[in-house]
Design a protein around this motif. Structure first.
Motif, PDB file in Angstrom:
ATOM      1  N   VAL A 145       0.878  -1.175   0.000  1.00 52.45           N
ATOM      2  CA  VAL A 145       0.000   0.000   0.000  1.00 52.45           C
ATOM      3  C   VAL A 145       0.916   1.226   0.000  1.00 52.45           C
ATOM      4  N   VAL A 146       0.756   2.069  -1.006  1.00 50.70           N
ATOM      5  CA  VAL A 146       1.604   3.265  -1.134  1.00 50.70           C
ATOM      6  C   VAL A 146       0.795   4.479  -0.688  1.00 50.70           C
ATOM      7  N   GLY A 147       1.270   5.162   0.356  1.00 50.81           N
ATOM      8  CA  GLY A 147       0.524   6.259   0.966  1.00 50.81           C
ATOM      9  C   GLY A 147      -0.225   5.697   2.157  1.00 50.81           C
ATOM     10  N   LEU A 148       0.283   5.995   3.372  1.00 51.26           N
ATOM     11  CA  LEU A 148      -0.292   5.373   4.575  1.00 51.26           C
ATOM     12  C   LEU A 148      -0.947   6.424   5.467  1.00 51.26           C
ATOM     13  N   GLY A 149      -1.726   7.313   4.850  1.00 50.75           N
ATOM     14  CA  GLY A 149      -2.401   8.369   5.600  1.00 50.75           C
ATOM     15  C   GLY A 149      -3.764   7.911   6.085  1.00 50.75           C
ATOM     16  N   GLN A 150      -4.682   8.857   6.121  1.00 43.34           N
ATOM     17  CA  GLN A 150      -6.025   8.592   6.651  1.00 43.34           C
ATOM     18  C   GLN A 150      -6.690   7.411   5.938  1.00 43.34           C
ATOM     19  N   LEU A 151      -6.527   7.324   4.640  1.00 48.80           N
ATOM     20  CA  LEU A 151      -7.137   6.229   3.882  1.00 48.80           C
ATOM     21  C   LEU A 151      -6.227   4.990   3.806  1.00 48.80           C
ATOM     22  N   GLY A 152      -4.943   5.218   3.480  1.00 48.89           N
ATOM     23  CA  GLY A 152      -4.035   4.096   3.238  1.00 48.89           C
ATOM     24  C   GLY A 152      -3.841   3.202   4.457  1.00 48.89           C
ATOM     25  N   GLY A 207       4.172  -1.562   3.254  1.00 46.65           N
ATOM     26  CA  GLY A 207       3.706  -0.190   3.087  1.00 46.65           C
ATOM     27  C   GLY A 207       4.847   0.710   2.661  1.00 46.65           C
ATOM     28  N   TYR A 208       4.478   1.834   2.035  1.00 47.79           N
ATOM     29  CA  TYR A 208       5.490   2.821   1.638  1.00 47.79           C
ATOM     30  C   TYR A 208       4.867   4.213   1.757  1.00 47.79           C
ATOM     31  N   ASP A 209       5.639   5.129   2.335  1.00 54.18           N
ATOM     32  CA  ASP A 209       5.167   6.514   2.440  1.00 54.18           C
ATOM     33  C   ASP A 209       6.400   7.414   2.488  1.00 54.18           C
ATOM     34  N   LYS A 229       7.193   9.023   9.566  1.00 57.57           N
ATOM     35  CA  LYS A 229       6.309   8.818  10.729  1.00 57.57           C
ATOM     36  C   LYS A 229       5.128   7.929  10.352  1.00 57.57           C
ATOM     37  N   ALA A 230       4.599   8.147   9.137  1.00 61.32           N
ATOM     38  CA  ALA A 230       3.450   7.347   8.676  1.00 61.32           C
ATOM     39  C   ALA A 230       3.865   5.876   8.542  1.00 61.32           C
ATOM     40  N   MET A 231       5.064   5.652   8.037  1.00 59.81           N
ATOM     41  CA  MET A 231       5.573   4.281   7.882  1.00 59.81           C
ATOM     42  C   MET A 231       5.713   3.621   9.259  1.00 59.81           C
ATOM     43  N   ILE A 238      -2.496   2.242  -4.555  1.00 64.15           N
ATOM     44  CA  ILE A 238      -2.052   3.639  -4.409  1.00 64.15           C
ATOM     45  C   ILE A 238      -3.081   4.447  -3.625  1.00 64.15           C
ATOM     46  N   CYS A 239      -2.645   4.979  -2.482  1.00 64.69           N
ATOM     47  CA  CYS A 239      -3.538   5.785  -1.630  1.00 64.69           C
ATOM     48  C   CYS A 239      -2.888   7.127  -1.287  1.00 64.69           C
ATOM     49  N   VAL A 240      -2.059   7.670  -2.166  1.00 66.04           N
ATOM     50  CA  VAL A 240      -1.380   8.932  -1.845  1.00 66.04           C
ATOM     51  C   VAL A 240      -2.348  10.099  -2.005  1.00 66.04           C
ATOM     52  N   SER A 241      -2.004  11.215  -1.371  1.00 67.43           N
ATOM     53  CA  SER A 241      -2.864  12.394  -1.462  1.00 67.43           C
ATOM     54  C   SER A 241      -2.832  12.977  -2.880  1.00 67.43           C
ATOM     55  N   THR A 242      -3.939  13.622  -3.259  1.00 68.22           N
ATOM     56  CA  THR A 242      -4.014  14.188  -4.613  1.00 68.22           C
ATOM     57  C   THR A 242      -4.462  15.654  -4.566  1.00 68.22           C
ATOM     58  N   HIS A 243      -3.991  16.335  -3.527  1.00 68.33           N
ATOM     59  CA  HIS A 243      -4.231  17.783  -3.458  1.00 68.33           C
ATOM     60  C   HIS A 243      -2.893  18.494  -3.312  1.00 68.33           C
ATOM     61  N   ARG A 244      -2.897  19.794  -3.569  1.00 64.74           N
ATOM     62  CA  ARG A 244      -1.646  20.551  -3.430  1.00 64.74           C
ATOM     63  C   ARG A 244      -1.251  20.613  -1.963  1.00 64.74           C
ATOM     64  N   ARG A 280     -14.553   5.109  -0.974  1.00 66.44           N
ATOM     65  CA  ARG A 280     -15.676   5.859  -0.387  1.00 66.44           C
ATOM     66  C   ARG A 280     -15.566   5.859   1.136  1.00 66.44           C
ATOM     67  N   TRP A 281     -14.389   5.611   1.617  1.00 67.36           N
ATOM     68  CA  TRP A 281     -14.140   5.512   3.064  1.00 67.36           C
ATOM     69  C   TRP A 281     -14.578   6.796   3.765  1.00 67.36           C
ATOM     70  N   TYR A 282     -15.228   6.651   4.922  1.00 71.48           N
ATOM     71  CA  TYR A 282     -15.728   7.814   5.652  1.00 71.48           C
ATOM     72  C   TYR A 282     -15.340   7.671   7.120  1.00 71.48           C
ATOM     73  N   HIS A 306     -10.337  17.747   2.737  1.00 71.91           N
ATOM     74  CA  HIS A 306      -9.558  17.672   1.502  1.00 71.91           C
ATOM     75  C   HIS A 306     -10.213  16.784   0.454  1.00 71.91           C
ATOM     76  N   CYS A 307     -11.534  16.615   0.550  1.00 70.55           N
ATOM     77  CA  CYS A 307     -12.190  15.805  -0.493  1.00 70.55           C
ATOM     78  C   CYS A 307     -13.206  16.607  -1.306  1.00 70.55           C
ATOM     79  N   LEU A 308     -14.263  17.142  -0.667  1.00 67.49           N
ATOM     80  CA  LEU A 308     -15.348  17.738  -1.463  1.00 67.49           C
ATOM     81  C   LEU A 308     -14.897  18.909  -2.348  1.00 67.49           C
TER      82      LEU A 308
HETATM   83  N1  LIG Z   1      -9.560  10.338   3.868  1.00 69.72           N
HETATM   84  C1  LIG Z   1     -10.723  10.042   3.303  1.00 69.72           C
HETATM   85  O1  LIG Z   1     -11.777  10.041   3.963  1.00 69.72           O
HETATM   86  C2  LIG Z   1     -10.789   9.677   1.853  1.00 69.72           C
HETATM   87  C3  LIG Z   1     -11.950   9.050   1.363  1.00 69.72           C
HETATM   88  C4  LIG Z   1     -12.007   8.709   0.026  1.00 69.72           C
HETATM   89  C5  LIG Z   1     -10.953   9.032  -0.818  1.00 69.72           C
HETATM   90  N2  LIG Z   1      -9.847   9.665  -0.315  1.00 69.72           N
HETATM   91  C6  LIG Z   1      -8.764   9.981  -1.245  1.00 69.72           C
HETATM   92  O2  LIG Z   1      -7.646   9.177  -0.894  1.00 69.72           O
HETATM   93  C7  LIG Z   1      -6.420   9.870  -1.173  1.00 69.72           C
HETATM   94  C8  LIG Z   1      -5.578   9.919   0.092  1.00 69.72           C
HETATM   95  O3  LIG Z   1      -6.310  10.631   1.067  1.00 69.72           O
HETATM   96  P1  LIG Z   1      -5.897  10.628   2.601  1.00 69.72           P
HETATM   97  O4  LIG Z   1      -7.062  11.191   3.322  1.00 69.72           O
HETATM   98  O5  LIG Z   1      -5.378   9.312   3.022  1.00 69.72           O
HETATM   99  O6  LIG Z   1      -4.713  11.680   2.577  1.00 69.72           O
HETATM  100  P2  LIG Z   1      -3.585  11.858   3.714  1.00 69.72           P
HETATM  101  O7  LIG Z   1      -2.998  13.197   3.455  1.00 69.72           O
HETATM  102  O8  LIG Z   1      -4.147  11.545   5.057  1.00 69.72           O
HETATM  103  O9  LIG Z   1      -2.529  10.718   3.373  1.00 69.72           O
HETATM  104  C9  LIG Z   1      -1.810  10.681   2.195  1.00 69.72           C
HETATM  105  C10 LIG Z   1      -0.507   9.983   2.471  1.00 69.72           C
HETATM  106  O10 LIG Z   1       0.182   9.899   1.221  1.00 69.72           O
HETATM  107  C11 LIG Z   1       1.559  10.170   1.486  1.00 69.72           C
HETATM  108  N3  LIG Z   1       2.169  10.626   0.253  1.00 69.72           N
HETATM  109  C12 LIG Z   1       1.949  11.773  -0.422  1.00 69.72           C
HETATM  110  N4  LIG Z   1       2.710  11.825  -1.528  1.00 69.72           N
HETATM  111  C13 LIG Z   1       3.424  10.667  -1.552  1.00 69.72           C
HETATM  112  C14 LIG Z   1       4.393  10.132  -2.433  1.00 69.72           C
HETATM  113  N5  LIG Z   1       4.773  10.814  -3.505  1.00 69.72           N
HETATM  114  N6  LIG Z   1       4.919   8.925  -2.145  1.00 69.72           N
HETATM  115  C15 LIG Z   1       4.526   8.241  -1.050  1.00 69.72           C
HETATM  116  N7  LIG Z   1       3.624   8.704  -0.170  1.00 69.72           N
HETATM  117  C16 LIG Z   1       3.069   9.900  -0.422  1.00 69.72           C
HETATM  118  C17 LIG Z   1       1.546  11.227   2.565  1.00 69.72           C
HETATM  119  O11 LIG Z   1       2.787  11.298   3.261  1.00 69.72           O
HETATM  120  C18 LIG Z   1       0.394  10.747   3.448  1.00 69.72           C
HETATM  121  O12 LIG Z   1       0.837   9.884   4.482  1.00 69.72           O
HETATM  122  C19 LIG Z   1      -6.839  11.235  -1.721  1.00 69.72           C
HETATM  123  O13 LIG Z   1      -6.876  11.183  -3.109  1.00 69.72           O
HETATM  124  C20 LIG Z   1      -8.244  11.410  -1.166  1.00 69.72           C
HETATM  125  O14 LIG Z   1      -9.019  12.286  -1.950  1.00 69.72           O
HETATM  126  C21 LIG Z   1      -9.732   9.982   0.996  1.00 69.72           C
END
Ligand SMILES: NC(=O)c1ccc[n+]([C@@H]2O[C@H](COP(=O)([O-])OP(=O)(O)OC[C@H]3O[C@@H](n4cnc5c(N)ncnc54)[C@H](O)[C@@H]3O)[C@@H](O)[C@H]2O)c1
Length: 357
Positions: free
Chosen positions: A19-26, A42-44, A48-50, A73-79, A138-140, A304-306
């Motif tokens: 799983v790449v990106g271990l934030g709120q969703l990953g 996992g990879y991030d 700290k996330a790792m 892939i669960c990385v963030s997609t916002h600026r 669609r995680w909430y 960071h979604c809507l």
């Molecule tokens: N959180 C939600 O409720 C939710 C629900 C549905 C969809 N999403 C979508 O899921 C995606 C991730 O959201 P999130 O809430 O987990 O964001 P987040 O910011 O909590 O986590 C994103 C993780 O990705 C890592 N990351 C960013 N760029 C990276 C890279 N280049 N290589 C490796 N790791 C990288 C960050 O360090 C962070 O740990 C977004 O596209 C979001 O729109 C989120």
């Protein structure tokens, strides 16, 4: 049809997964996958996330993408400096690394929310070497028990072959010819490397399996998962769609729809304020009708979604741009300005009320 789907199919055994990106969703995704018996890494970019994934759930840290059967892939997609604005550069840099290191024929599932056209860009960047699907989440967070990792989701592939692999991985089924899809027999080649021409060709004539279960109005996963082939899959009920663009658009439009609903509540609230009507009473009164559901405007449309996903949808067309959503964004700005004014007034009042020392 269900009998066909429940057959054991041998062509895509998954063992090692990352799983790449271990934030709120990953993080919950990695936890879920591990609990389903897969060898989970996992990879991030954030150390700290790792560390947190490892200490909390035993997710093994990886630095290289070689040797994985599936990459989620669960990385963030916002600026990074503006969570309301979409940006896929981070995701594309991950894809570059995958392109250099991952083994041919592996499956990449993009669960992050992405603009229309991104999945095919990813496939190009990978030189068509890997299977690419989009299975937007669609995680909430506030209702993880009912809207967590295992809930009905959409899946689209950049080709039929990719979709076959993705669907098989998530819910254990395959497309079947009864549903007008071109049947991929278990003994047919499924590797992009072994048959580049078939894997690179996106079959737009594909009419995918819209199963009885996926059509279920209840949208609960429990009745569906019992029929899925859990043994080789994640047991997550999926609704396959015929093109990856439909999957990309479904996610951003469902959030744009939510945006619209909240903006309407904001507008009604402002209307009530300027016309001396009680918003809570009006809302309660409106919601007595069976097909009306007016939301609460609360603090405005945040997170960071809507806002980001709604912008992704507005930007998805060079010609027709949604006028109603552009108006909704203006309403949200007005509502926030109104709230900020109120907060400022409250702050000044409490400041004036303070006893002089
Ligand atoms: N959180 C939600 O409720 C939710 C629900 C549905 C969809 N999403 C979508 O899921 C995606 C991730 O959201 P999130 O809430 O987990 O964001 P987040 O910011 O909590 O986590 C994103 C993780 O990705 C890592 N990351 C960013 N760029 C990276 C890279 N280049 N290589 C490796 N790791 C990288 C960050 O360090 C962070 O740990 C977004 O596209 C979001 O729109 C989120």
């Amino acid at each position: 049809m269900l009998e066909y789907f429940s057959k054991e199919l041998e062509f895509f055994p998954v063992q090692k997964l990352i799983v790449v990106g271990l934030g709120q969703l990953g993080l919950p995704v990695a936890k879920y996958v591990k609990e389903h018996g897969f060898d989970t890494y996992g990879y991030d970019i954030n150390q700290k996330a790792m560390q947190s994934a490892e200490s909390k759930y035993g997710i093994k840290p990886a630095t290289n993408f070689g040797d994985f059967d599936v990459l989620i892939i669960c990385v963030s997609t916002h600026r990074p400096d503006d969570m309301f604005s979409p940006q896929v550069e981070g995701l594309m840099s991950v894809v570059e690394k995958i392109s250099r290191e991952a083994k041919t024929g592996a499956l990449i599932s993009i669960e992050s929310t992405i603009p229309k056209g991104t999945s095919k860009r990813v496939f190009e960047k990978l030189d068509h070497r890997l299977h690419v699907v989009h299975a937007p989440h669609r995680w909430y967070a506030l209702e993880e028990d009912i809207h967590g990792v295992n809930q009905l989701r959409i899946i689209g592939g950049v080709s039929r072959c990719c979709l076959q692999h993705g669907l098989n991985f998530y819910d254990g089924r395959l497309l079947d010819k009864e549903d007008k899809a071109v049947t991929m027999m278990p003994n047919a080649s499924s590797s992009p490397s072994s048959s580049p021409s078939s894997s690179t060709m996106v079959d737009n004539s594909l009419s995918v399996a819209t199963t009885l279960e996926a059509k279920s109005k209840t949208k609960t996963s429990s009745s569906i998962t019992t029929k899925l082939n859990k043994k080789r899959s994640l047991g997550i009920p999926m609704h396959p769609v015929s093109s990856v663009e439909v999957a990309e658009l479904t996610k951003i439009i469902e959030n744009a729809h939510r945006y619209l609903q909240i903006a309407f509540a904001e507008e009604l609230y402002l209307y009530c304020k300027s016309n001396g009507i009680s918003f809570p009473e009006l809302r309660e009164s409106l919601n007595t009708k069976w097909n009306v559901e007016i939301l609460e405007p609360r603090d405005g449309i945040g997170g960071h979604c809507l806002p980001k996903d709604t912008k992704m949808f507005i930007n998805s067309s060079n010609t027709i741009k949604s006028k109603i959503l552009q108006a909704a964004m203006e309403i949200d700005e007005d509502y926030r300005a109104y709230r900020a004014q109120l907060d400022e007034k409250k702050r000044l009042c409490s400041f004036n009320d303070k006893p002089i020392a």
